[in-house]
Design a protein around this motif. Structure first.
Motif, PDB file in Angstrom:
ATOM      1  N   VAL A 151      -3.092 -23.518  -4.889  1.00 33.02           N
ATOM      2  CA  VAL A 151      -3.419 -21.753  -3.921  1.00 33.02           C
ATOM      3  C   VAL A 151      -2.494 -21.450  -5.143  1.00 33.02           C
ATOM      4  CG1 VAL A 151      -3.815 -22.803  -2.271  1.00 33.02           C
ATOM      5  CG2 VAL A 151      -1.519 -22.796  -2.688  1.00 33.02           C
ATOM      6  N   LYS A 152      -2.445 -21.916  -7.057  1.00 36.67           N
ATOM      7  CA  LYS A 152      -1.915 -20.133  -7.486  1.00 36.67           C
ATOM      8  C   LYS A 152      -2.451 -18.494  -6.721  1.00 36.67           C
ATOM      9  CE  LYS A 152      -1.304 -22.424 -11.810  1.00 36.67           C
ATOM     10  NZ  LYS A 152      -1.536 -24.049 -11.682  1.00 36.67           N
ATOM     11  N   GLU A 153      -3.524 -18.201  -6.036  1.00 38.50           N
ATOM     12  CA  GLU A 153      -4.545 -17.427  -5.589  1.00 38.50           C
ATOM     13  C   GLU A 153      -3.065 -16.986  -4.563  1.00 38.50           C
ATOM     14  OE1 GLU A 153      -6.870 -20.760  -3.691  1.00 38.50           O
ATOM     15  OE2 GLU A 153      -5.827 -20.315  -5.397  1.00 38.50           O
ATOM     16  N   SER A 154      -2.368 -17.794  -4.347  1.00 36.55           N
ATOM     17  CA  SER A 154      -1.332 -16.919  -2.893  1.00 36.55           C
ATOM     18  C   SER A 154      -0.113 -16.758  -3.652  1.00 36.55           C
ATOM     19  CB  SER A 154      -1.154 -18.091  -2.119  1.00 36.55           C
ATOM     20  OG  SER A 154      -0.042 -19.408  -3.352  1.00 36.55           O
ATOM     21  N   TRP A 155      -0.117 -16.409  -4.873  1.00 31.74           N
ATOM     22  CA  TRP A 155       1.142 -16.239  -6.046  1.00 31.74           C
ATOM     23  C   TRP A 155       1.345 -14.753  -4.848  1.00 31.74           C
ATOM     24  CZ3 TRP A 155       1.812 -18.912 -10.688  1.00 31.74           C
ATOM     25  CH2 TRP A 155       1.361 -20.313 -10.385  1.00 31.74           C
ATOM     26  N   ASP A 156       0.224 -13.967  -5.769  1.00 32.91           N
ATOM     27  CA  ASP A 156       0.642 -12.737  -5.643  1.00 32.91           C
ATOM     28  C   ASP A 156       0.506 -11.793  -4.415  1.00 32.91           C
ATOM     29  OD1 ASP A 156       0.839  -9.739  -6.124  1.00 32.91           O
ATOM     30  OD2 ASP A 156      -0.439  -9.874  -7.306  1.00 32.91           O
ATOM     31  N   PRO A 157       1.812 -11.631  -3.437  1.00 30.18           N
ATOM     32  CA  PRO A 157       1.624 -10.672  -2.070  1.00 30.18           C
ATOM     33  C   PRO A 157       0.676  -9.787  -2.109  1.00 30.18           C
ATOM     34  CG  PRO A 157       3.729 -10.588  -3.715  1.00 30.18           C
ATOM     35  CD  PRO A 157       3.606 -11.342  -4.171  1.00 30.18           C
ATOM     36  N   GLU A 158       0.616  -9.071  -3.301  1.00 33.56           N
ATOM     37  CA  GLU A 158      -0.628  -7.269  -3.637  1.00 33.56           C
ATOM     38  C   GLU A 158      -1.750  -7.932  -3.032  1.00 33.56           C
ATOM     39  OE1 GLU A 158       0.709  -4.064  -3.120  1.00 33.56           O
ATOM     40  OE2 GLU A 158       3.238  -5.495  -3.831  1.00 33.56           O
ATOM     41  N   LYS A 159      -2.221  -9.490  -3.137  1.00 37.55           N
ATOM     42  CA  LYS A 159      -3.551  -8.951  -2.882  1.00 37.55           C
ATOM     43  C   LYS A 159      -4.260  -9.820  -1.903  1.00 37.55           C
ATOM     44  CE  LYS A 159      -4.241 -11.148  -7.737  1.00 37.55           C
ATOM     45  NZ  LYS A 159      -4.204 -12.569  -8.120  1.00 37.55           N
ATOM     46  N   HIS A 160      -3.283  -9.714  -1.011  1.00 33.25           N
ATOM     47  CA  HIS A 160      -3.419  -9.918   0.108  1.00 33.25           C
ATOM     48  C   HIS A 160      -2.699  -9.273   1.916  1.00 33.25           C
ATOM     49  CE1 HIS A 160      -4.831 -14.041  -1.529  1.00 33.25           C
ATOM     50  NE2 HIS A 160      -2.896 -13.827  -2.006  1.00 33.25           N
ATOM     51  N   PRO A 161      -3.937  -8.555   2.871  1.00 34.27           N
ATOM     52  CA  PRO A 161      -2.914  -7.681   3.730  1.00 34.27           C
ATOM     53  C   PRO A 161      -1.978  -8.078   3.936  1.00 34.27           C
ATOM     54  CG  PRO A 161      -5.380  -8.688   4.164  1.00 34.27           C
ATOM     55  CD  PRO A 161      -4.996  -9.536   3.129  1.00 34.27           C
ATOM     56  N   PRO A 162      -1.193  -6.557   4.251  1.00 29.47           N
ATOM     57  CA  PRO A 162      -0.085  -6.249   5.317  1.00 29.47           C
ATOM     58  C   PRO A 162      -0.845  -6.218   6.277  1.00 29.47           C
ATOM     59  CG  PRO A 162       0.588  -5.196   3.494  1.00 29.47           C
ATOM     60  CD  PRO A 162      -1.501  -5.270   3.162  1.00 29.47           C
ATOM     61  N   THR A 163      -0.335  -7.715   7.461  1.00 26.81           N
ATOM     62  CA  THR A 163      -1.371  -8.284   8.687  1.00 26.81           C
ATOM     63  C   THR A 163      -0.007  -8.002   9.829  1.00 26.81           C
ATOM     64  OG1 THR A 163      -2.889  -8.902   7.933  1.00 26.81           O
ATOM     65  CG2 THR A 163      -2.369  -9.586  10.447  1.00 26.81           C
ATOM     66  N   GLN A 164      -0.451  -6.965  11.223  1.00 23.75           N
ATOM     67  CA  GLN A 164       0.900  -7.074  11.792  1.00 23.75           C
ATOM     68  C   GLN A 164       1.039  -8.394  12.488  1.00 23.75           C
ATOM     69  OE1 GLN A 164       2.515  -4.351  12.870  1.00 23.75           O
ATOM     70  NE2 GLN A 164       1.891  -3.155  11.783  1.00 23.75           N
ATOM     71  N   ILE A 165       2.457  -8.893  12.674  1.00 22.67           N
ATOM     72  CA  ILE A 165       2.445 -10.424  13.521  1.00 22.67           C
ATOM     73  C   ILE A 165       1.634 -10.443  14.872  1.00 22.67           C
ATOM     74  CG2 ILE A 165       4.348 -10.371  11.711  1.00 22.67           C
ATOM     75  CD1 ILE A 165       6.095 -10.024  14.256  1.00 22.67           C
ATOM     76  N   GLN A 176       0.734  -1.437  -0.077  1.00 26.00           N
ATOM     77  CA  GLN A 176       0.519  -0.254   0.232  1.00 26.00           C
ATOM     78  C   GLN A 176       0.990   1.405  -0.104  1.00 26.00           C
ATOM     79  OE1 GLN A 176      -2.420  -0.436   3.124  1.00 26.00           O
ATOM     80  NE2 GLN A 176      -3.720  -2.179   2.445  1.00 26.00           N
ATOM     81  N   ASN A 177       2.163   1.260   0.714  1.00 26.33           N
ATOM     82  CA  ASN A 177       3.145   2.381   0.488  1.00 26.33           C
ATOM     83  C   ASN A 177       4.508   2.209   0.802  1.00 26.33           C
ATOM     84  OD1 ASN A 177       3.158   2.785   3.942  1.00 26.33           O
ATOM     85  ND2 ASN A 177       0.938   3.728   3.769  1.00 26.33           N
ATOM     86  N   LYS A 178       5.270   2.823   1.270  1.00 27.70           N
ATOM     87  CA  LYS A 178       6.491   2.691   1.778  1.00 27.70           C
ATOM     88  C   LYS A 178       7.147   2.426   2.782  1.00 27.70           C
ATOM     89  CE  LYS A 178       8.503   2.937  -2.950  1.00 27.70           C
ATOM     90  NZ  LYS A 178       9.236   1.965  -3.339  1.00 27.70           N
ATOM     91  N   ASN A 179       5.724   2.570   3.578  1.00 30.31           N
ATOM     92  CA  ASN A 179       6.471   2.401   4.910  1.00 30.31           C
ATOM     93  C   ASN A 179       5.560   0.958   5.585  1.00 30.31           C
ATOM     94  OD1 ASN A 179       7.169   4.950   6.080  1.00 30.31           O
ATOM     95  ND2 ASN A 179       5.460   5.845   6.331  1.00 30.31           N
ATOM     96  N   ILE A 180       4.300   0.456   4.975  1.00 30.09           N
ATOM     97  CA  ILE A 180       4.494  -0.945   4.999  1.00 30.09           C
ATOM     98  C   ILE A 180       4.747  -1.772   4.313  1.00 30.09           C
ATOM     99  CG2 ILE A 180       2.069  -2.264   4.073  1.00 30.09           C
ATOM    100  CD1 ILE A 180       0.423  -0.076   4.419  1.00 30.09           C
ATOM    101  N   GLU A 181       5.533  -1.497   3.030  1.00 27.34           N
ATOM    102  CA  GLU A 181       6.648  -2.374   2.473  1.00 27.34           C
ATOM    103  C   GLU A 181       7.930  -2.597   3.589  1.00 27.34           C
ATOM    104  OE1 GLU A 181       8.685  -2.316  -1.713  1.00 27.34           O
ATOM    105  OE2 GLU A 181       6.982  -0.927  -1.417  1.00 27.34           O
TER     106      GLU A 181
END
Length: 210
Positions: free
Chosen positions: A53-67, A2-7
């Motif tokens: 589970v090809k839908e897992s390939w693109d990390p952009e499709k999955h929300p960055p989540t706090q560990i 979503q942005n550089k900080n999250i990245e």
């Protein structure tokens, strides 16, 4: 991302692209039939054509989540946590696994081994792929070798991989789901001739559970 900080947080392993998390029965390999909480991390560029589970390939499709959130959810359900993907070692697993261990949990990983090993693990299941081979340093650490059998040439690949792991490593051959009716009899015959191997089936699919 979503942005550089999250990245930056994702690449540090403080956040991770979470595809799904669920409590179920382990369907494959050495721990088949045991309850476990699965954490599926998005992101994989290994590119197996038969991946289910090809839908897992693109990390952009999955929300960055706090560990921290991932850990809080995991500890509610099971003492055994399985980290899978995608390819979880795309990301730094150190902080996630340390947090899980702080809560007294047993942590398993299912990996192709194509990236540097990070994190603290109680069980490492290596499922190597021809198109992007494991890093050499992972082989001595592996508890379980699980080779997917899609065609006859995969038996030779399995033996090549088995030569690289320790003598205490558990060895499994697993038919690729779409060709299971064709390959399972061949695997049965092979294991009977080479009893160091065991058969792994995707029992969760037969049971119709996640």
């Amino acid at each position: 991302m979503q942005n550089k900080n999250i990245e930056k947080l994702v690449h540090k392993g403080v956040m991770l692209p979470l595809m799904e998390e669920f409590y179920t029965i382990q369907g494959e390999g050495y721990h088949t039939g045991t309850a476990a909480y699965f954490i599926r991390i998005g992101g994989c560029d290994v590119g197996c054509h038969w991946c289910d589970v090809k839908e897992s390939w693109d990390p952009e499709k999955h929300p960055p989540t706090q560990i921290g959130s991932i850990i809080e959810n995991a500890k509610k359900y099971s003492n055994t946590i399985v980290i899978t993907g995608g390819e979880p070692l795309t990301w730094d697993m150190s902080q996630l696994t340390e947090g899980l261990k702080t809560n007294g949990l047993n942590i398993h990983i299912e990996t192709s081994g194509a990236y540097d090993m990070t994190g603290v693990w109680d069980w490492i299941c290596l499922s190597p792929k021809k198109i992007k081979l494991p890093k050499p340093e992972i082989y001595p650490r592996v508890d379980e070798l699980k080779v997917i059998i899609y065609n006859k040439s995969d038996f030779k690949f399995a033996e090549e991989q088995a030569e690289k792991v320790s003598e205490n490593c558990e060895l499994f051959l697993q038919p690729e789901w779409s060709v299971r009716e064709k390959m399972t009899p061949q695997i049965v015959e092979y294991v009977m001739k080479h009893p160091k191997w065991r058969i792994s089936l995707q029992t969760h699919k037969y049971l119709n559970i996640p």
